[in-house]
Design a protein around this motif. Structure first.
Motif, mmCIF file in Angstrom:
data_model
loop_
_atom_site.group_PDB
_atom_site.id
_atom_site.type_symbol
_atom_site.label_atom_id
_atom_site.label_comp_id
_atom_site.label_asym_id
_atom_site.label_seq_id
_atom_site.Cartn_x
_atom_site.Cartn_y
_atom_site.Cartn_z
ATOM 1 N N LEU A 140 15.823 0.024 -6.707
ATOM 2 C CA LEU A 140 15.981 -1.395 -7.009
ATOM 3 C C LEU A 140 16.855 -1.591 -8.239
ATOM 4 O O LEU A 140 16.627 -0.971 -9.287
ATOM 5 C CB LEU A 140 14.604 -2.027 -7.253
ATOM 6 C CG LEU A 140 14.591 -3.490 -7.719
ATOM 7 C CD1 LEU A 140 15.250 -4.400 -6.696
ATOM 8 C CD2 LEU A 140 13.157 -3.935 -7.984
ATOM 9 N N PHE A 141 17.842 -2.471 -8.116
ATOM 10 C CA PHE A 141 18.738 -2.795 -9.226
ATOM 11 C C PHE A 141 18.749 -4.305 -9.438
ATOM 12 O O PHE A 141 18.670 -5.088 -8.482
ATOM 13 C CB PHE A 141 20.163 -2.311 -8.934
ATOM 14 C CG PHE A 141 20.302 -0.815 -8.923
ATOM 15 C CD1 PHE A 141 20.680 -0.133 -10.074
ATOM 16 C CD2 PHE A 141 20.036 -0.090 -7.769
ATOM 17 C CE1 PHE A 141 20.810 1.247 -10.068
ATOM 18 C CE2 PHE A 141 20.160 1.294 -7.756
ATOM 19 C CZ PHE A 141 20.550 1.966 -8.916
ATOM 20 N N PRO A 144 7.934 2.035 -7.107
ATOM 21 C CA PRO A 144 7.651 2.945 -6.000
ATOM 22 C C PRO A 144 8.635 2.659 -4.879
ATOM 23 O O PRO A 144 8.986 1.500 -4.633
ATOM 24 C CB PRO A 144 6.216 2.600 -5.596
ATOM 25 C CG PRO A 144 5.990 1.223 -6.094
ATOM 26 C CD PRO A 144 6.854 1.054 -7.304
ATOM 27 N N GLY A 145 9.105 3.646 -4.234
ATOM 28 C CA GLY A 145 10.155 3.415 -3.235
ATOM 29 C C GLY A 145 9.801 4.034 -1.908
ATOM 30 O O GLY A 145 8.728 4.601 -1.746
ATOM 31 N N GLY A 164 6.972 0.697 1.328
ATOM 32 C CA GLY A 164 5.839 1.313 2.000
ATOM 33 C C GLY A 164 4.952 0.338 2.729
ATOM 34 O O GLY A 164 3.734 0.552 2.827
ATOM 35 N N GLY A 165 5.528 -0.725 3.251
ATOM 36 C CA GLY A 165 4.748 -1.729 3.952
ATOM 37 C C GLY A 165 4.103 -2.750 3.050
ATOM 38 O O GLY A 165 3.511 -3.724 3.524
ATOM 39 N N GLU A 166 4.199 -2.556 1.720
ATOM 40 C CA GLU A 166 3.617 -3.484 0.761
ATOM 41 C C GLU A 166 4.616 -4.580 0.381
ATOM 42 O O GLU A 166 5.825 -4.345 0.355
ATOM 43 C CB GLU A 166 3.214 -2.758 -0.520
ATOM 44 C CG GLU A 166 2.027 -1.831 -0.386
ATOM 45 C CD GLU A 166 1.618 -1.267 -1.728
ATOM 46 O OE1 GLU A 166 0.401 -1.123 -1.967
ATOM 47 O OE2 GLU A 166 2.508 -0.960 -2.544
ATOM 48 N N ASP A 187 5.032 -4.280 -12.662
ATOM 49 C CA ASP A 187 5.212 -4.002 -11.238
ATOM 50 C C ASP A 187 3.840 -3.909 -10.576
ATOM 51 O O ASP A 187 2.958 -3.176 -11.051
ATOM 52 C CB ASP A 187 5.982 -2.693 -11.046
ATOM 53 C CG ASP A 187 6.209 -2.387 -9.585
ATOM 54 O OD1 ASP A 187 6.931 -3.147 -8.932
ATOM 55 O OD2 ASP A 187 5.649 -1.384 -9.098
ATOM 56 N N ARG A 188 3.652 -4.614 -9.475
ATOM 57 C CA ARG A 188 2.326 -4.624 -8.844
ATOM 58 C C ARG A 188 2.447 -5.019 -7.380
ATOM 59 O O ARG A 188 3.421 -5.667 -6.968
ATOM 60 C CB ARG A 188 1.398 -5.599 -9.566
ATOM 61 C CG ARG A 188 1.884 -7.034 -9.572
ATOM 62 C CD ARG A 188 1.200 -7.858 -10.640
ATOM 63 N NE ARG A 188 1.625 -9.251 -10.622
ATOM 64 C CZ ARG A 188 2.721 -9.703 -11.193
ATOM 65 N NH1 ARG A 188 3.542 -8.858 -11.815
ATOM 66 N NH2 ARG A 188 3.026 -10.981 -11.139
ATOM 67 N N ALA A 189 1.423 -4.645 -6.616
ATOM 68 C CA ALA A 189 1.366 -5.004 -5.199
ATOM 69 C C ALA A 189 0.656 -6.340 -5.040
ATOM 70 O O ALA A 189 -0.409 -6.562 -5.616
ATOM 71 C CB ALA A 189 0.633 -3.934 -4.407
#
Length: 710
Positions: free
Chosen positions: A115-116, A131-132, A151-153, A164-166
């Protein structure tokens, strides 16, 4: 191979002359300063796309250079990203998509799954640790945070890389959050699965559960040690993914399901959330004959009906509509009284002289649209598409000159993208209050040939057609030319454009000694809803009949067309049409090349196939008649069977290779000779340079052999 730059090689290495061409325009800063973001590679052979900014008076500046950001390293794509690019037919590398905040101060994009974030005011680009691999990052309207998928999130991160959080995590491997399901991305023109609220406090996010969808496996026969790749493929008549929509608080992740009658309206066609009104949902019945527009309350999850449209045939999906206007009125494109019209608050603003294609922008005073000449127009303007400014007083053409035009508008600034038969690639003009203030350069490569195109209409049905001849051919010499029909011929697939680039490959085939005819029969997008919807239940009849009508009608006053030597080629639906032609009309067509053809409509997806042919359980005879495997007579013909080459990529997850294998088996059982060219590792696209180049050479060799040409 020699080092000579031939058209097939140039066509392949330039990705069909799309490299170096500016695209994906965004006007930042509310349109006041006229700064335009866009994507473009550095040359016509460079596949690495960069992010640029253009300001009238100041010129261009490079915003993001993938080579610098990746330190010269190679790009690595996740399976999810490869699938997204396949759905969008994206063959380039580098920055292939981006999103910005409302003020145009922050742009987010991915490279190699990382991510940029680009600070557009400061001119800096920073990588944010996440996370990628990351997919589809989109800044909040205020630019304070970025939402993205991994990852589907569905996740969010502050613009400085903190917190950064889900927001939503899949319960199992069948579920994804925030991603468009296969059907939406492939057939509904919807690549997105989440939408920010105007104030950035919440998002609407799709939850897709693929558990109900049947599983198919795509193997690589050239590498038997590799495991087959599993895909969830919703074939006609089978279950789709279970799609729901949820409002999610950006700060806490608290979510509320948005509720509507999913039993009656299972398809989530689109979502729009703007400052002009509550969120809008567009939902559709499975047979696509009823579409409902709903407003949603994110706090309670309740929805209210805004508008419902029904159609006895089907309802099309249009870019940019339905939506709220800034006045809070509902903006739609509808089929009514034989025409495709723009309506605001239920009032039609256009008539049958225009065939509206998309909504580009709306203000309190007007609607900006693209449209072709409608059925009631005095001049059919074959192949032309223009930009119009539509008001309560009528429609005013914004674009000028014969060609194909589109636009992006924000406030006082408009980017006008114009293609014509006079040049390859678009001219991009930046306008301020309607006055040109600059242009954005194209670095596309000039082709080694020029398409000399005659645009016309053919037969009683006024079939739009293009005719291309070998350079220097004297039509009065008495010499006859073998004919090559070169159609797509099906839904969404217009080929007859008043632009140079779409006809270059056809011109190359003409240079090999053919008179090439490109005919857009019924079902293709042109000038009326009736024209497009005439193929309901009848792919095999209407689309093939129109190819025959175009050929024979054009031959009446073109004696150089040799009707004793007629071939046909096509890809995807065009491949289906090519195979259909030689199998069912060997009296007209003497050879065919069918690339990636759909041969058994039971094997194609729900949304597309059921729209045109209905549900297979309800209409088995329709599916049988339109199938290449079961329809018509595959037995040995009285005359020798016509030569047919079938080409298919074995990694195709859209039109799977089973289509070609089933056709080949049926033809073999019937004793009909044919050739099959399998392409190992190739998908529905053919971006590989050597594959794309040699495919053209092999096709022309087969056609010459089949027609007995030197």
């Amino acid at each position: 191979m020699s080092s000579e730059i031939t058209f097939p090689r140039q066509h392949a290495r330039t990705l069909r002359f799309t490299l170096g061409v500016p695209r994906a325009f965004t006007i930042t800063g509310g349109g006041a300063d006229g700064t335009v973001l866009f994507l473009r590679s550095r040359s016509g052979t460079d596949r690495t796309t960069c992010l640029w900014a253009y300001t009238p008076g100041a010129g261009e500046r490079l915003v993001a250079d993938p080579a610098a950001l990746l330190g010269g390293g190679e790009e690595h794509l996740s399976a999810e990203e490869r699938a997204r690019r396949e759905r969008s037919r994206e063959g380039s590398a580098g920055v292939v998509g981006y999103a910005v905040d409302s003020a145009g101060t922050l742009a987010a994009f991915t490279l190699s799954g990382r991510l940029f974030a680009a600070d557009l005011a400061a001119g800096t680009v920073a990588e944010l640790a996440t996370p990628g691999p990351v997919i589809d990052p989109r800044p909040a309207p205020g630019g304070e945070r970025i939402a993205y998928l991994a990852g589907g999130e569905l996740r969010v991160i502050d613009r400085d890389g903190a917190n950064d959080r889900a927001l939503a995590t899949p319960e199992n491997g069948e579920v994804t959050w925030g991603a468009a399901e296969f059907i939406a991305a492939e057939e509904m023109q919807r690549s997105r699965g989440f939408w920010w609220s105007p104030d950035g406090s919440a998002l609407l996010a799709e939850r897709a559960d693929n558990a109900p969808v049947d599983r198919w496996w795509i193997a690589d026969p050239a590498n038997p040690a590799s495991a087959a790749h599993e895909i969830a493929y919703p074939a006609a008549g089978t279950a789709n993914a279970d799609v729901t929509l949820h409002a999610i608080a950006a700060a806490t992740g608290e979510r509320t399901e948005i509720v509507w009658d999913r039993q009656q309206f299972p398809y989530l066609v689109n979502v729009a959330w703007s400052a002009s009104g509550p969120p809008l949902l567009v939902v559709s019945t499975r047979d696509q004959r009823a579409e409902r527009v709903l407003s949603a309350d994110p706090a309670t999850g309740k929805t209210a009906e805004v508008d419902t449209v029904t159609d006895p045939v089907w309802i099309d999906i249009f870019p940019g509509a339905p939506a709220w206007t800034p006045n809070g009125d509902l903006l739609r494109i509808v089929d009514a009284d034989g025409a495709r019209r723009v309506t605001v608050a239920g009032r039609a603003l256009t008539d049958g002289t225009l065939h509206v294609r998309s909504v580009l922008d709306s203000t309190a005073d007007d609607v900006l649209v693209t449209a072709a000449a409608g059925a009631e127009a005095d001049d059919p303007e074959t192949g032309q598409v223009h930009v119009y400014r539509v008001t309560a007083e009528g429609a005013e053409r914004v674009s000028s000159g014969a060609g194909v035009h589109s636009a992006v508008r924000n406030g006082a600034t408009t980017v006008l993208i114009s293609s014509s038969l006079e040049r390859v690639g678009p001219t991009v003009t930046v306008l301020r209050d309607g006055t040109p203030v600059g242009t954005i350069a194209s670095h596309g490569e000039a082709p080694v040939l020029t398409a000399e195109v005659e645009l016309t209409t053919a037969g009683p049905n006024r079939i739009p057609a293009a005719v291309l001849l070998p350079s220097g051919f004297d039509a009065t010499s008495g010499e006859k030319l073998p004919v090559l029909m070169d159609p797509y011929g099906g839904p969404h697939g217009q080929r007859v454009f008043a632009a140079q680039a779409p006809h270059l490959t056809s011109q190359w085939f003409a240079e090999q000694g053919f008179a090439v005819i490109v005919a857009d029969g019924r079902g293709t997008p042109h000038y009326s809803p009736a024209w497009e919807k005439a193929i309901r239940d009848d792919f095999a009849g209407a689309t093939l009949d129109d190819q025959v009508e175009a050929l024979q009608s054009l031959a009446v006053d073109r004696p150089y067309l040799d009707l004793d030597r007629v071939a046909i080629r096509g890809w995807s639906y065009g491949g289906y049409l090519a195979a259909l032609a030689v199998l069912r009309r060997p009296d007209v067509f003497h050879a065919g090349v069918a690339g990636a053809p759909v041969t058994d409509w039971h094997l194609y997806d729900t949304h597309y196939t059921e729209r045109y042919l209905g549900h297979p359980a309800d209409r088995p005879a329709v599916y049988a008649e339109n199938s290449l495997v079961t329809g018509g007579d595959l037995g040995p013909a009285a005359d020798p069977a016509r030569p047919l080459m079938v080409i298919h990529g074995l990694a195709d997850d859209n039109v799977v290779a089973a289509h070609t294998l089933r056709l080949s088996s049926a033809l073999l059982a019937a004793g009909r000779p044919h050739e099959v060219l399998p392409l190992s590792g190739v998908t529905h696209m053919t971006p590989q340079e050597q594959v794309a180049e040699n495919l053209l050479l092999l096709q022309v060799d087969f056609l010459k052999r089949s027609l007995g040409l030197d």
